[in-house]
Scaffold this motif. Sequence first.
Motif, PDB file in Angstrom:
ATOM      1  N   TYR A  44      -9.104 -11.837 -25.551  1.00 36.52           N
ATOM      2  CA  TYR A  44      -9.344 -12.505 -24.273  1.00 36.52           C
ATOM      3  C   TYR A  44      -8.035 -12.755 -23.528  1.00 36.52           C
ATOM      4  O   TYR A  44      -7.946 -12.551 -22.308  1.00 36.52           O
ATOM      5  CB  TYR A  44     -10.081 -13.822 -24.514  1.00 36.52           C
ATOM      6  CG  TYR A  44     -10.497 -14.519 -23.242  1.00 36.52           C
ATOM      7  CD1 TYR A  44     -11.440 -13.927 -22.386  1.00 36.52           C
ATOM      8  CD2 TYR A  44      -9.963 -15.744 -22.889  1.00 36.52           C
ATOM      9  CE1 TYR A  44     -11.822 -14.561 -21.211  1.00 36.52           C
ATOM     10  CE2 TYR A  44     -10.346 -16.375 -21.724  1.00 36.52           C
ATOM     11  CZ  TYR A  44     -11.275 -15.784 -20.890  1.00 36.52           C
ATOM     12  OH  TYR A  44     -11.640 -16.413 -19.723  1.00 36.52           O
TER      13      TYR A  44
ATOM     14  N   TRP B 128      -6.858  -9.575 -22.045  1.00 37.34           N
ATOM     15  CA  TRP B 128      -7.634  -9.276 -20.839  1.00 37.34           C
ATOM     16  C   TRP B 128      -7.130 -10.092 -19.650  1.00 37.34           C
ATOM     17  O   TRP B 128      -7.010  -9.572 -18.533  1.00 37.34           O
ATOM     18  CB  TRP B 128      -9.106  -9.564 -21.103  1.00 37.34           C
ATOM     19  CG  TRP B 128     -10.006  -9.310 -19.935  1.00 37.34           C
ATOM     20  CD1 TRP B 128     -10.424  -8.104 -19.454  1.00 37.34           C
ATOM     21  CD2 TRP B 128     -10.573 -10.299 -19.062  1.00 37.34           C
ATOM     22  NE1 TRP B 128     -11.231  -8.281 -18.345  1.00 37.34           N
ATOM     23  CE2 TRP B 128     -11.335  -9.611 -18.090  1.00 37.34           C
ATOM     24  CE3 TRP B 128     -10.525 -11.690 -19.038  1.00 37.34           C
ATOM     25  CZ2 TRP B 128     -12.036 -10.286 -17.090  1.00 37.34           C
ATOM     26  CZ3 TRP B 128     -11.219 -12.363 -18.039  1.00 37.34           C
ATOM     27  CH2 TRP B 128     -11.961 -11.657 -17.084  1.00 37.34           C
TER      28      TRP B 128
ATOM     29  N   GLY C 206      -5.442  -8.632 -16.234  1.00 36.80           N
ATOM     30  CA  GLY C 206      -5.976  -9.056 -14.937  1.00 36.80           C
ATOM     31  C   GLY C 206      -4.893  -9.612 -14.028  1.00 36.80           C
ATOM     32  O   GLY C 206      -4.885  -9.358 -12.821  1.00 36.80           O
TER      33      GLY C 206
END
Length: 209
Positions: free
Chosen positions: A85, A88, A92
Amino acid sequence: MTTIDLSVVPGFVLAVILILIAPGPDLAYMVAVGLGSGRRAALSAIAGICSGMGIYALIVIAGLGTIVASSPLALTVIKIFGAGYLLWLGIGAIRSARTAAGNQRSLDAGRWYFRGLLVSLTNPKLLLFFIALLPQFIGEASSPTLQLALLSVIDILIEFVLYGAVGLFAGSFQSWFADSAKGGRLLHYIAAGVYLALAALVVVDLFLQ
């Protein structure tokens, strides 16, 4: 004996503050959110983090914390999910830095709250922290459950105030650079670096365990 023992609270508060001021995942995450997305996102994120802490505190108070903590597989799965996570989030942030339309402030407060909640819940060290620290401050309380609940609330409030202030301070830089394309990209890259560094630390911890 009293139902709860308030005499241990000053020592507990001091212990919590000393632990929280040391650099850690939650603190780094708040800096990244504030720099990359501003004050509103930081407040939503710290609310999510504290909600995750509350869930872990309830697990410990209910007596399930030791059972969960004794399962290496469960903790490993949580750490792997957390590392993925954070990776990610880092990717981003890099995309946001490269595209003018990728301003993370467009995310609503609910999204940032959920992100903070996930970051908190995928940090099993919080669970171990509650298991290790809270029982040390039962004192002379006749109701350990109420004493643990009180200590948990105090801990969560301290983190909300301290880390919330850090997030707001970091967010002030985001506001200053809001009208600068280069400045905005730099802040996003810094935020990405923090996310990726946190992910790397989790992976290293997995290999060392």
